[in-house]
Motif scaffolding. Sequence first.
Motif, PDB file in Angstrom:
ATOM      1  N   LEU A   1      94.197  21.041-116.034  1.00  0.00           N
ATOM      2  CA  LEU A   1      93.387  21.523-114.921  1.00  0.00           C
ATOM      3  C   LEU A   1      93.186  20.467-113.843  1.00  0.00           C
ATOM      4  CD1 LEU A   1      90.625  23.316-117.037  1.00  0.00           C
ATOM      5  CD2 LEU A   1      92.769  24.264-116.168  1.00  0.00           C
ATOM      6  N   GLY A   2      94.019  19.444-113.817  1.00  0.00           N
ATOM      7  CA  GLY A   2      93.836  18.375-112.852  1.00  0.00           C
ATOM      8  C   GLY A   2      93.011  17.245-113.436  1.00  0.00           C
ATOM      9  N   LYS A   3      92.499  16.388-112.584  1.00  0.00           N
ATOM     10  CA  LYS A   3      91.737  15.227-113.036  1.00  0.00           C
ATOM     11  C   LYS A   3      90.460  15.666-113.724  1.00  0.00           C
ATOM     12  CE  LYS A   3      89.861  10.817-111.453  1.00  0.00           C
ATOM     13  NZ  LYS A   3      89.645   9.925-110.280  1.00  0.00           N
ATOM     14  N   ASP A   4      90.244  15.110-114.914  1.00  0.00           N
ATOM     15  CA  ASP A   4      89.075  15.458-115.712  1.00  0.00           C
ATOM     16  C   ASP A   4      87.959  14.452-115.438  1.00  0.00           C
ATOM     17  OD1 ASP A   4      87.292  16.436-117.512  1.00  0.00           O
ATOM     18  OD2 ASP A   4      88.431  15.916-119.312  1.00  0.00           O
ATOM     19  N   PRO A   5      86.842  14.875-114.849  1.00  0.00           N
ATOM     20  CA  PRO A   5      85.765  13.908-114.569  1.00  0.00           C
ATOM     21  C   PRO A   5      85.099  13.371-115.823  1.00  0.00           C
ATOM     22  CG  PRO A   5      85.055  16.159-114.055  1.00  0.00           C
ATOM     23  CD  PRO A   5      86.522  16.234-114.363  1.00  0.00           C
ATOM     24  N   SER A   6      85.203  14.083-116.938  1.00  0.00           N
ATOM     25  CA  SER A   6      84.581  13.610-118.174  1.00  0.00           C
ATOM     26  C   SER A   6      85.432  12.587-118.915  1.00  0.00           C
ATOM     27  CB  SER A   6      84.304  14.799-119.106  1.00  0.00           C
ATOM     28  OG  SER A   6      85.512  15.441-119.477  1.00  0.00           O
ATOM     29  N   GLN A   7      86.668  12.356-118.474  1.00  0.00           N
ATOM     30  CA  GLN A   7      87.537  11.400-119.144  1.00  0.00           C
ATOM     31  C   GLN A   7      87.044   9.987-118.893  1.00  0.00           C
ATOM     32  OE1 GLN A   7      91.662  11.907-118.211  1.00  0.00           O
ATOM     33  NE2 GLN A   7      92.248   9.895-118.950  1.00  0.00           N
ATOM     34  N   PRO A   8      86.971   9.139-119.923  1.00  0.00           N
ATOM     35  CA  PRO A   8      86.497   7.761-119.730  1.00  0.00           C
ATOM     36  C   PRO A   8      87.381   7.010-118.739  1.00  0.00           C
ATOM     37  CG  PRO A   8      86.561   8.337-122.062  1.00  0.00           C
ATOM     38  CD  PRO A   8      87.239   9.450-121.333  1.00  0.00           C
ATOM     39  N   SER A   9      86.746   6.189-117.922  1.00  0.00           N
ATOM     40  CA  SER A   9      87.496   5.413-116.937  1.00  0.00           C
ATOM     41  C   SER A   9      88.357   4.379-117.653  1.00  0.00           C
ATOM     42  CB  SER A   9      86.538   4.716-115.976  1.00  0.00           C
ATOM     43  OG  SER A   9      85.672   3.852-116.688  1.00  0.00           O
TER      44      SER A   9
ATOM     45  N   GLU B   1      91.043   5.082-119.372  1.00  0.00           N
ATOM     46  CA  GLU B   1      91.840   5.729-120.410  1.00  0.00           C
ATOM     47  C   GLU B   1      92.969   6.527-119.772  1.00  0.00           C
ATOM     48  OE1 GLU B   1      91.237   8.540-124.389  1.00  0.00           O
ATOM     49  OE2 GLU B   1      89.762   8.548-122.773  1.00  0.00           O
ATOM     50  N   ARG B   2      94.154   6.358-120.289  1.00  0.00           N
ATOM     51  CA  ARG B   2      95.300   7.074-119.754  1.00  0.00           C
ATOM     52  C   ARG B   2      95.213   8.550-120.095  1.00  0.00           C
ATOM     53  NH1 ARG B   2     100.107   2.967-121.742  1.00  0.00           N
ATOM     54  NH2 ARG B   2      99.714   1.277-120.262  1.00  0.00           N
ATOM     55  N   LEU B   3      95.717   9.362-119.167  1.00  0.00           N
ATOM     56  CA  LEU B   3      95.754  10.803-119.417  1.00  0.00           C
ATOM     57  C   LEU B   3      96.622  11.127-120.617  1.00  0.00           C
ATOM     58  CD1 LEU B   3      95.274  13.793-118.597  1.00  0.00           C
ATOM     59  CD2 LEU B   3      97.241  13.573-117.078  1.00  0.00           C
ATOM     60  N   SER B   4      97.755  10.450-120.746  1.00  0.00           N
ATOM     61  CA  SER B   4      98.665  10.743-121.854  1.00  0.00           C
ATOM     62  C   SER B   4      98.006  10.459-123.201  1.00  0.00           C
ATOM     63  CB  SER B   4      99.934   9.908-121.706  1.00  0.00           C
ATOM     64  OG  SER B   4      99.617   8.522-121.619  1.00  0.00           O
ATOM     65  N   GLU B   5      97.287   9.352-123.307  1.00  0.00           N
ATOM     66  CA  GLU B   5      96.619   9.033-124.570  1.00  0.00           C
ATOM     67  C   GLU B   5      95.513  10.035-124.866  1.00  0.00           C
ATOM     68  OE1 GLU B   5      95.321   5.059-124.965  1.00  0.00           O
ATOM     69  OE2 GLU B   5      97.193   4.166-124.230  1.00  0.00           O
ATOM     70  N   SER B   6      94.758  10.415-123.836  1.00  0.00           N
ATOM     71  CA  SER B   6      93.681  11.381-124.038  1.00  0.00           C
ATOM     72  C   SER B   6      94.225  12.719-124.522  1.00  0.00           C
ATOM     73  CB  SER B   6      92.906  11.565-122.732  1.00  0.00           C
ATOM     74  OG  SER B   6      91.937  12.578-122.853  1.00  0.00           O
ATOM     75  N   VAL B   7      95.351  13.164-123.958  1.00  0.00           N
ATOM     76  CA  VAL B   7      95.941  14.447-124.353  1.00  0.00           C
ATOM     77  C   VAL B   7      96.394  14.407-125.804  1.00  0.00           C
ATOM     78  CG1 VAL B   7      97.922  15.955-123.967  1.00  0.00           C
ATOM     79  CG2 VAL B   7      96.599  15.143-122.035  1.00  0.00           C
ATOM     80  N   VAL B   8      97.095  13.345-126.194  1.00  0.00           N
ATOM     81  CA  VAL B   8      97.604  13.257-127.569  1.00  0.00           C
ATOM     82  C   VAL B   8      96.458  13.193-128.571  1.00  0.00           C
ATOM     83  CG1 VAL B   8      98.957  11.859-129.167  1.00  0.00           C
ATOM     84  CG2 VAL B   8      99.769  12.216-126.840  1.00  0.00           C
TER      85      VAL B   8
ATOM     86  N   SER C   1     103.023   4.965-125.858  1.00  0.00           N
ATOM     87  CA  SER C   1     102.596   3.622-125.457  1.00  0.00           C
ATOM     88  C   SER C   1     102.131   2.888-126.712  1.00  0.00           C
ATOM     89  CB  SER C   1     101.472   3.672-124.423  1.00  0.00           C
ATOM     90  OG  SER C   1     100.307   4.253-124.968  1.00  0.00           O
ATOM     91  N   LEU C   2     102.096   1.580-126.606  1.00  0.00           N
ATOM     92  CA  LEU C   2     101.692   0.770-127.758  1.00  0.00           C
ATOM     93  C   LEU C   2     100.215   0.979-128.087  1.00  0.00           C
ATOM     94  CD1 LEU C   2     102.554  -1.316-129.839  1.00  0.00           C
ATOM     95  CD2 LEU C   2     102.010  -3.104-128.188  1.00  0.00           C
ATOM     96  N   SER C   3      99.378   1.099-127.076  1.00  0.00           N
ATOM     97  CA  SER C   3      97.952   1.323-127.339  1.00  0.00           C
ATOM     98  C   SER C   3      97.729   2.663-128.041  1.00  0.00           C
ATOM     99  CB  SER C   3      97.171   1.282-126.029  1.00  0.00           C
ATOM    100  OG  SER C   3      97.661   2.244-125.112  1.00  0.00           O
ATOM    101  N   LEU C   4      98.484   3.702-127.662  1.00  0.00           N
ATOM    102  CA  LEU C   4      98.379   4.991-128.345  1.00  0.00           C
ATOM    103  C   LEU C   4      98.842   4.877-129.784  1.00  0.00           C
ATOM    104  CD1 LEU C   4      97.942   8.064-128.385  1.00  0.00           C
ATOM    105  CD2 LEU C   4     100.251   8.321-127.470  1.00  0.00           C
ATOM    106  N   ALA C   5      99.915   4.135-130.021  1.00  0.00           N
ATOM    107  CA  ALA C   5     100.408   3.968-131.389  1.00  0.00           C
ATOM    108  C   ALA C   5      99.356   3.308-132.278  1.00  0.00           C
ATOM    109  CB  ALA C   5     101.691   3.148-131.383  1.00  0.00           C
ATOM    110  N   ARG C   6      98.649   2.344-131.729  1.00  0.00           N
ATOM    111  CA  ARG C   6      97.622   1.667-132.530  1.00  0.00           C
ATOM    112  C   ARG C   6      96.406   2.559-132.749  1.00  0.00           C
ATOM    113  NH1 ARG C   6      98.302  -4.211-129.502  1.00  0.00           N
ATOM    114  NH2 ARG C   6     100.105  -4.917-130.734  1.00  0.00           N
ATOM    115  N   ARG C   7      96.046   3.362-131.763  1.00  0.00           N
ATOM    116  CA  ARG C   7      94.928   4.291-131.955  1.00  0.00           C
ATOM    117  C   ARG C   7      95.261   5.338-133.011  1.00  0.00           C
ATOM    118  NH1 ARG C   7      92.687   6.523-126.335  1.00  0.00           N
ATOM    119  NH2 ARG C   7      91.275   7.549-127.812  1.00  0.00           N
TER     120      ARG C   7
END
Length: 701
Positions: free
Chosen positions: A435-443, A445-452, A474-480
């Motif tokens: 739906l476009g940019k999510d205002p509730s998403q933490p500043s 944080e990548r959109l791709s990581e949030s979606v996964v 991404s490496l940060s997503l792999a570790r999360r």
Amino acid sequence: MSSVQALREFINERLTAAAGEIFTVFQQTVVQYEEEIRRQLTLLENIEKPQIKFHRTESPQQHIGNQKTSASLQQEEHEAPHIKEEEDIVEVTVTDGESDNSHDSVRDLTTQRLTAAAVEIFTLFQPTIVQYEEEIARQHKLLEIIWKPQIKLHRTGIKMQRRLNTQQALEMILNGAKDSHSDEDDVILQPSSDSELSDEETAPLPQKRARMGSEPTETAKDGTVWREEQVGTPLNFTSIKPYAADGEPTAKARKSIGSRLQSFLCFITLDMLRTIQEWTIQHARQTEQVDWFMALPELMAFIAIMILRGVTKVPSLCDSWSANLGNPRIIAIMPRNRFQDIMRHLRFDDMFTRSERAETDKFAAISNVWGSFVTNCIASYNPGRHITIDEQLFPSKTRCSFLQYIATKPDKFGIKFWVACDLKSKYICNVLPYLGKDPSQPSGERLSESVVMRLMEPFMDKGRAVTTDNFFTSLSLARRLLSRKTTILGTVNKIRREIPQSARQTDRNEFTTQVFSTTGATLTVYAPKRKKTVYVLSSMHSMVETEDTTKRKPNTITQYNTTKCGVDVMDQMVREYSVRTGTRRWPVAVFYNMIDMAALNAHVLYQECSGREERRVDFLVQLATELANSHVGAKKACKEQKLQQQPPTPSPGKRAQCQVNHRCKNNRATVRCVECYKYTCGQCKREIPWQCQVCADQADS
């Protein structure tokens, strides 16, 4: 007070204020330099107390402080004459009154004097600042000398070595190395016995990047330390226990599924259908007729026609009811005008509160129904080990704020969905609209990581593996994910900061592989062509080895090619028998996609629960029949009831129209059939030959 005195006081106030501001800025700068010098002096004293001596009669702070005091005094001395001179000039200029241009001459002269004063003030300040900078540079150079364990000055000629302590080497370097040693010497700096440095102090500073071949590790731009590994050797990597079971329906789904209709109702439930029925009736009564009504079986029959129209494609809506191209099943379910009437009023939420909810939810027009559908998808199936995450672009050109344009897609325009799909069965496990940019998403944080993370949240902590493309990986997503006992396998974009610099080279030999490892992940760099490189990040492989073929593909590349196609195959299956048609309302387009996904998931559940395979097209036709059975049966019973209520014969002196029309064209009739209660003309009736009672009894027996 005369005008001259007022002008004198005004000039004094302004110049005094300007001098105060200049001195404040200078004082802050001096304080910063003093703090830096004090910090470096403390560090030098801690490192080499008995050896390092600063050959000065007074401390830099005292010298600079005296310089600052003298500069301040000189500033005041220089400022006073200028102010006095300017005031005198102003007095003369005002009292004399030479011409009309006197004001301009006063302004120009004042500007020149103030500029000259500013230049002199800066000239006084500049030597002090330069001394501070020289002192800081000298101490910084001293720190660099002490931190290095050996300093070698290579000279040509006969090589000799002369060992110096820290103080001697420091003096030699500060004096320009003029007479400290001969041209044939190699100077080696060694700490004296009185000032031996600890292991931590003698250790070299960490390098930002070590060259491959000379050092085993390399640091990427984001600080990730990579180690180059040999292909085929086990890595220092602790893999998690993988999820062992295949995908299967949940226990609740197995108990409730006994037919195709029941499998479909696991996703589009009766409560959801009642919600759609309620708001559709509300819209119809507000815009058309007060007594407009649609029963629940009729809504199910409406969905059945949508599914049948997806199976049998015709050029237009009207052709589905035409004599030449029409589908008899569709014709038997519902008239065309009634189908169009329902489609016109189809709604999924309360029209009176939609604008209020749309302020915080862009998906408000269908969010409640959509949320129930996604919840049912998650609760009805346990996916297997491998889950694929990718995007789906549902074709549509409706007007909405989140319509996407993707040039690489076949349809270009559409509504984008993030989809998590089981690899083996192609079951849609979870789905999110974009739906476009999510205002509730933490500043940050990548959109791709949030979606996964949102898509995989219901399936974490089980040892499953996620396959993604280079948009998500991404490496940060792999570790999360690894912290939640979930691994990842996916291609990586080479421009990401976590990629080591040595892996970015493009001119590689064909079919070569390079392997890097870091904490919890491995990076495979493979060249399928001479100037093409593929980067694959994995947190599930403890060893990367190549296959014994011409292309020598690594096992990470081979497995990625096997697991990457889950969402793409699902999207292809959905498009083959899609219910999508042209519409101007985006909630209807989302409803089309929801019906397609529900039908696909229902097919997977039905095969798993019944234990038999069935072609998807056959499943869809039978599903549409079961959806429409209730409405068709109710319509037939209502028709029979009306026929039974009509009189056996028309009123006296009148004839009825033939209701059979088997051999005639709207002939008149006066007799009704004893079985179906329809008026039948002479051409459509069947004559029974005369029989005796004995033959009739024998025929009945």
